[in-house]
Design a protein around this motif. Structure first.
Motif, PDB file in Angstrom:
ATOM      1  N   TYR A 181       0.864  -1.189   0.000  1.00 48.87           N
ATOM      2  CA  TYR A 181       0.000   0.000   0.000  1.00 48.87           C
ATOM      3  C   TYR A 181       0.898   1.236   0.000  1.00 48.87           C
ATOM      4  CZ  TYR A 181      -3.424  -3.470   1.487  1.00 48.87           C
ATOM      5  OH  TYR A 181      -4.226  -4.581   1.565  1.00 48.87           O
ATOM      6  N   PRO A 182       1.425   1.621  -1.165  1.00 49.39           N
ATOM      7  CA  PRO A 182       2.458   2.663  -1.215  1.00 49.39           C
ATOM      8  C   PRO A 182       1.996   4.045  -0.780  1.00 49.39           C
ATOM      9  CG  PRO A 182       1.717   2.069  -3.422  1.00 49.39           C
ATOM     10  CD  PRO A 182       1.107   1.070  -2.500  1.00 49.39           C
ATOM     11  N   ASN A 183       0.704   4.281  -0.804  1.00 49.88           N
ATOM     12  CA  ASN A 183       0.232   5.622  -0.445  1.00 49.88           C
ATOM     13  C   ASN A 183      -0.006   5.780   1.045  1.00 49.88           C
ATOM     14  OD1 ASN A 183       0.264   6.553  -3.096  1.00 49.88           O
ATOM     15  ND2 ASN A 183      -1.765   5.725  -3.519  1.00 49.88           N
ATOM     16  N   TYR A 184       0.082   4.679   1.794  1.00 38.34           N
ATOM     17  CA  TYR A 184      -0.065   4.749   3.239  1.00 38.34           C
ATOM     18  C   TYR A 184       1.303   5.027   3.849  1.00 38.34           C
ATOM     19  CZ  TYR A 184      -4.800   2.836   2.940  1.00 38.34           C
ATOM     20  OH  TYR A 184      -6.124   2.641   2.668  1.00 38.34           O
ATOM     21  N   ALA A 185       1.458   6.158   4.473  1.00 41.00           N
ATOM     22  CA  ALA A 185       2.779   6.575   4.959  1.00 41.00           C
ATOM     23  C   ALA A 185       2.771   6.725   6.472  1.00 41.00           C
ATOM     24  CB  ALA A 185       3.184   7.891   4.311  1.00 41.00           C
ATOM     25  N   TYR A 186       3.893   6.294   7.074  1.00 39.31           N
ATOM     26  CA  TYR A 186       4.102   6.495   8.511  1.00 39.31           C
ATOM     27  C   TYR A 186       5.491   7.087   8.698  1.00 39.31           C
ATOM     28  CZ  TYR A 186       5.123   5.585  13.413  1.00 39.31           C
ATOM     29  OH  TYR A 186       5.466   5.729  14.730  1.00 39.31           O
ATOM     30  N   LYS A 187       5.552   8.122   9.528  1.00 37.51           N
ATOM     31  CA  LYS A 187       6.839   8.767   9.760  1.00 37.51           C
ATOM     32  C   LYS A 187       6.898   9.300  11.183  1.00 37.51           C
ATOM     33  CE  LYS A 187       9.891  12.360   7.856  1.00 37.51           C
ATOM     34  NZ  LYS A 187      10.013  13.399   6.809  1.00 37.51           N
ATOM     35  N   GLU A 188       8.032   9.112  11.793  1.00 38.98           N
ATOM     36  CA  GLU A 188       8.275   9.719  13.101  1.00 38.98           C
ATOM     37  C   GLU A 188       9.166  10.936  12.860  1.00 38.98           C
ATOM     38  OE1 GLU A 188       8.942   7.495  16.493  1.00 38.98           O
ATOM     39  OE2 GLU A 188       7.538   5.898  15.950  1.00 38.98           O
ATOM     40  N   ALA A 189       8.528  12.017  12.456  1.00 38.39           N
ATOM     41  CA  ALA A 189       9.248  13.244  12.114  1.00 38.39           C
ATOM     42  C   ALA A 189       9.794  13.902  13.381  1.00 38.39           C
ATOM     43  CB  ALA A 189       8.314  14.203  11.380  1.00 38.39           C
TER      44      ALA A 189
END
Length: 290
Positions: A93-101
Motif C-alpha cells: 500500500y504505497p500511499n499509506y505513509a508512517y513517519k516519526e518526524a
C-alpha cells in the motif's frame, strides 16, 4: 393555465427543492463518512505503530541492550522498529505513509517536511493537544493525515539523546555526534504522522451519491407519471365531462345522461350536486314552457 399544468409546475418546484436539499445533505453525509473511514484507517495504522514500539521496548530491547557497547542495533530503537515494519506495509500500500518526524533526529531520514515541522511546533505550543488531523493535496490526490506528539517521557531515552558523551560509542560510529542530541525530559521533539489516501473513499462516496441521486430522479419520474395518470382519471376527465355537459345544458340540451354518484370523494359530491342542478333546471324550463 390548465389544472394539469399548475399541478405539474407545483410538483416540479417541490421536487427540485427536495432534490437540491437531499443532494446537499446526502453528499455532506457521504463525504463525512468517507473522512471518518479514512481517519479510522489512519488511527489503525498509528495504533499498529504504537504496538510495535511497545513490543520493541518490552520484548526486544531488554535482550539486546547489553550489546550496545560493542554494536549498536537500530532494531532496539522503538521508532526505528515501527518505521521499518510499516515501511513493509507500504510495499503493498504505497500511499499509506508512517513517519516519526523529529526536529533534531539521530537518523536524518526522520527530518520533517515543512508541514510536519508545523505540526511539531503546534504540539510544542499547545501542550494539551494529543492529536491533530487534517487534509493535504498531493500529486496522487488528497491525503488525510493524523499526528500524535512524540514526547520524551522516559529518562532512558536521554541515554542516547542528551549529550554525545552519554551516548553509546557504537551509536556514534553509525550516526555521528552532530544530530539527535540536546533532548530534554517531557519535551516534544517530534510527531508520529500517518498519511492515508482519500481518493478511493471519496470516489466511492461520489459513486454512491450518483447512484442515489439517479435513483431518486427515477423514483420522481415514476411518481410524476402515476400522479398525472391519477389526476387525469380521477379529476380532469370527470371535470371535463361535467364542463362539456354544462355547456350543452346551458343551450337547452337536457338529453345528457346524469353522472354516476358512486363514492364519497369531492368529485362524487360535485357529480351529485351537478345532477340536482340539472334536474332543477330542467323542471324550471318545463314550467316556463308549460
Amino acid at each position: 393555465m390548465g389544472l394539469r399544468l399548475k399541478f405539474n409546475l407545483v410538483l416540479l418546484v417541490v421536487f427540485l427543492a427536495g432534490f437540491a436539499v437531499t443532494g446537499y445533505v446526502s453528499r455532506s453525509l457521504l463525504d463525512r463518512h468517507a473522512r471518518a473511514q479514512v481517519l479510522g484507517e489512519a488511527r489503525l495504522v498509528l495504533e499498529a505503530a504504537l504496538a510495535i514500539r511497545s513490543y520493541t521496548v518490552e520484548r526486544v530491547r531488554p535482550h539486546l541492550i547489553g550489546q550496545l557497547d560493542r554494536q549498536f542495533l537500530p532494531q532496539t530503537v522503538p521508532a526505528f522498529a515501527a518505521t521499518e515494519t510499516l515501511n513493509e506495509l507500504r510495499k503493498k500500500y504505497p500511499n499509506y505513509a508512517y513517519k516519526e518526524a523529529t526536529l533534531n533526529p539521530t537518523n536524518l531520514r526522520d527530518r520533517p517536511a515543512d508541514w510536519e515541522a508545523d505540526l511539531i511546533h503546534n504540539f510544542r505550543n499547545h501542550a494539551t493537544d494529543t492529536e491533530v488531523s487534517g487534509q493535504r493535496d498531493t500529486p496522487v490526490g488528497p491525503l488525510l493525515y493524523i499526528a500524535h506528539p512524540i514526547r520524551i517521557e522516559s529518562p532512558a531515552c536521554l541515554q542516547c539523546h542528551s549529550t554525545p558523551d552519554a551516548a553509546p560509542p557504537s551509536m556514534l560510529r553509525i550516526y555521528g555526534s552532530a544530530n539527535g542530541f540536546g533532548w530534554n525530559l517531557n519535551e516534544v521533539v517530534g510527531a508520529q504522522v500517518v498519511s492515508v489516501p482519500m481518493s478511493v473513499p471519496l470516489e466511492n462516496a461520489a459513486q454512491a451519491f450518483r447512484t442515489f441521486m439517479i435513483s431518486l430522479a427515477a423514483v420522481f419520474v415514476m411518481v410524476f407519471v402515476v400522479l398525472n395518470l391519477l389526476l387525469s382519471w380521477l379529476i380532469i376527465q370527470p371535470v371535463s365531462r361535467m364542463s362539456a355537459a354544462a355547456d350543452k345544458i346551458s343551450t337547452g340540451d337536457f338529453d345528457q345522461p346524469e353522472f354516476a354518484e358512486t363514492g364519497s370523494d369531492e368529485v362524487a359530491v360535485l357529480a351529485s350536486s351537478f345532477n340536482r342542478m340539472r334536474r332543477s333546471l330542467e323542471k324550471a324550463m318545463q314550467m316556463i314552457d308549460g
